[in-house]
Design an enzyme around this catalytic site. Structure first.
Site, PDB file in Angstrom:
ATOM      1  N   GLU A 104     -41.598 -14.401  26.534  1.00 26.51           N
ATOM      2  CA  GLU A 104     -41.835 -13.316  27.380  1.00 26.51           C
ATOM      3  C   GLU A 104     -40.619 -12.393  27.145  1.00 26.51           C
ATOM      4  O   GLU A 104     -39.773 -12.771  27.436  1.00 26.51           O
ATOM      5  CB  GLU A 104     -42.327 -14.104  28.467  1.00 26.51           C
ATOM      6  CG  GLU A 104     -43.449 -14.813  28.094  1.00 26.51           C
ATOM      7  CD  GLU A 104     -44.834 -13.612  28.518  1.00 26.51           C
ATOM      8  OE1 GLU A 104     -44.960 -12.755  27.070  1.00 26.51           O
ATOM      9  OE2 GLU A 104     -45.358 -14.666  28.641  1.00 26.51           O
TER      10      GLU A 104
ATOM     11  N   ASN B 262     -47.116  -7.026  25.763  1.00 25.17           N
ATOM     12  CA  ASN B 262     -46.011  -6.786  26.333  1.00 25.17           C
ATOM     13  C   ASN B 262     -44.870  -6.962  25.955  1.00 25.17           C
ATOM     14  O   ASN B 262     -43.332  -7.066  26.398  1.00 25.17           O
ATOM     15  CB  ASN B 262     -45.589  -7.496  27.643  1.00 25.17           C
ATOM     16  CG  ASN B 262     -45.485  -8.946  27.961  1.00 25.17           C
ATOM     17  OD1 ASN B 262     -45.770  -9.928  26.021  1.00 25.17           O
ATOM     18  ND2 ASN B 262     -45.486 -10.218  28.124  1.00 25.17           N
TER      19      ASN B 262
ATOM     20  N   HIS C  75     -43.939  -9.969  23.418  1.00 27.68           N
ATOM     21  CA  HIS C  75     -43.693 -10.801  23.360  1.00 27.68           C
ATOM     22  C   HIS C  75     -43.087 -11.213  21.867  1.00 27.68           C
ATOM     23  O   HIS C  75     -44.260 -10.840  21.520  1.00 27.68           O
ATOM     24  CB  HIS C  75     -44.116 -11.646  24.310  1.00 27.68           C
ATOM     25  CG  HIS C  75     -45.553 -12.675  23.540  1.00 27.68           C
ATOM     26  ND1 HIS C  75     -46.267 -12.228  25.347  1.00 27.68           N
ATOM     27  CD2 HIS C  75     -46.740 -12.520  22.886  1.00 27.68           C
ATOM     28  CE1 HIS C  75     -47.540 -13.033  24.620  1.00 27.68           C
ATOM     29  NE2 HIS C  75     -47.630 -12.789  23.137  1.00 27.68           N
TER      30      HIS C  75
ATOM     31  N   ASP D 127     -46.156 -21.377  18.029  1.00 28.69           N
ATOM     32  CA  ASP D 127     -46.845 -21.738  19.654  1.00 28.69           C
ATOM     33  C   ASP D 127     -47.787 -22.561  19.432  1.00 28.69           C
ATOM     34  O   ASP D 127     -48.484 -23.021  19.065  1.00 28.69           O
ATOM     35  CB  ASP D 127     -46.364 -20.605  20.544  1.00 28.69           C
ATOM     36  CG  ASP D 127     -47.141 -19.664  19.859  1.00 28.69           C
ATOM     37  OD1 ASP D 127     -47.670 -19.839  18.917  1.00 28.69           O
ATOM     38  OD2 ASP D 127     -47.085 -18.346  20.648  1.00 28.69           O
TER      39      ASP D 127
HETATM   40  C1  GLP Z   1     -50.452 -15.092  21.522  1.00 27.79           C
HETATM   41  C2  GLP Z   1     -49.089 -15.451  20.858  1.00 27.79           C
HETATM   42  C3  GLP Z   1     -48.247 -14.646  20.154  1.00 27.79           C
HETATM   43  C4  GLP Z   1     -49.403 -13.804  19.672  1.00 27.79           C
HETATM   44  C5  GLP Z   1     -49.955 -12.824  20.102  1.00 27.79           C
HETATM   45  C6  GLP Z   1     -50.610 -11.760  19.783  1.00 27.79           C
HETATM   46  O1  GLP Z   1     -49.968 -14.208  22.809  1.00 27.79           O
HETATM   47  N1  GLP Z   1     -48.858 -16.771  21.455  1.00 27.79           N
HETATM   48  O2  GLP Z   1     -47.607 -15.935  19.111  1.00 27.79           O
HETATM   49  O3  GLP Z   1     -48.453 -13.231  18.464  1.00 27.79           O
HETATM   50  O4  GLP Z   1     -51.305 -13.789  21.356  1.00 27.79           O
HETATM   51  O5  GLP Z   1     -51.872 -12.379  19.882  1.00 27.79           O
HETATM   52  P1  GLP Z   1     -53.398 -10.636  18.758  1.00 27.79           P
HETATM   53  O6  GLP Z   1     -53.103 -10.315  17.687  1.00 27.79           O
HETATM   54  O7  GLP Z   1     -54.521 -11.931  19.692  1.00 27.79           O
HETATM   55  O8  GLP Z   1     -52.645  -9.841  19.733  1.00 27.79           O
END
Ligand code: GLP
Length: 243
Positions: A143, A136, A138, A67
């Site tokens: 989402e 959440n 995702h 993403d």
């Molecule tokens: C973002 C990314 C996700 C990632 C998530 C969790 O929202 N789009 O791909 O998995 O964060 O991030 P973290 O590993 O910092 O908790």
């Protein structure tokens, strides 16, 4: 689904890097799906170390990132392009033309999504996809309420996600409202998936992801239906340990 609980974040990172390294050694032309966020940073550090020690060669690897924020330039430190450059691409010998990250400043975002998806198809699909988990539930930026049949697309970020990701922005900085993300279908088409989960606040969500109903309300729950998933969980994801 294989669930491995590691003693700490370092072990999680080491084990994740070993899984990726083994896949690269078995197939030097591996098509890798990559994630950003705090969780995979340690894994990238170990992969870079393996490369520096001469164990890994990235010269034939192709990568696709999950993403990117819309409206954030690749040179902006908040962009996932920048993150990947800092954490992996700038440190190993992967050819820049083999690196694919959706461009959030493309003039035509829908066309960008279409071309990204086509590029995945052209190389025969993603062989190993690394995923993190949003608070959440995702994956990528799919989402709650995500369409199971979606390919790479434009999404509106929920307030919850914008709040969770505000830690990467300074006070007063605008947090993007939209992003481009691989869809659930794109992710589910990967031959193998490695889900990394670390973080105190993710325990309850993880229990729902792994043991709750398969529902778009918890997008990552779809992984229960994937034939080859490994989940690495840092045991400090305490609420999960208590369940
Ligand atoms: C973002 C990314 C996700 C990632 C998530 C969790 O929202 N789009 O791909 O998995 O964060 O991030 P973290 O590993 O910092 O908790």
């Amino acid at each position: 689904m294989k669930i491995v609980i590691t003693e700490n974040y370092q072990q999680l990172s080491q084990q994740a890097a070993r899984i990726v390294a083994k896949a690269i050694l078995a197939n030097p032309g591996l098509v890798l799906g990559l994630a950003t966020g705090d969780t995979p940073r340690g894994m990238y550090r170990y992969l870079v170390a393996f490369y520096r020690e001469g164990l890994l060669d990235f010269s034939q690897i192709t990568s696709f990132n999950l993403d990117e924020y819309v409206g954030i330039d690749p040179h902006d430190p908040h962009s996932y392009h920048f993150y990947m450059q800092e954490n992996l691409m700038g440190q190993v010998n992967i050819p820049p033309e083999n690196v694919h990250i959706p461009l959030g400043v493309a003039a035509d975002l829908l066309e960008e999504c279409r071309q990204f998806e086509q590029a995945i198809e052209r190389v025969g699909g993603i062989e190993l996809q690394v995923l993190g988990l949003g608070e959440n539930g995702h994956i990528g930026f799919n989402e709650p309420g995500a369409d199971w049949g979606s390919t790479t697309h434009l999404v509106e970020l929920t307030e919850e996600t914008r709040r969770a990701n505000s830690r990467f922005f300074s006070p007063g900085e605008e947090i993007p409202k939209k992003a481009l993300t691989m869809g659930i279908k794109t992710i589910m088409q990967a031959s193998q998936i490695l889900l990394l989960v670390s973080g105190e606040r993710k325990g309850v969500t993880l229990a729902e992801v792994l043991f709750g109903p398969v529902t778009p309300r918890v997008p990552a729950s779809v992984l229960q239906l994937h034939p080859k998933v490994t989940v690495l969980v840092d045991q400090n994801t305490t609420q999960f340990r208590q369940i």
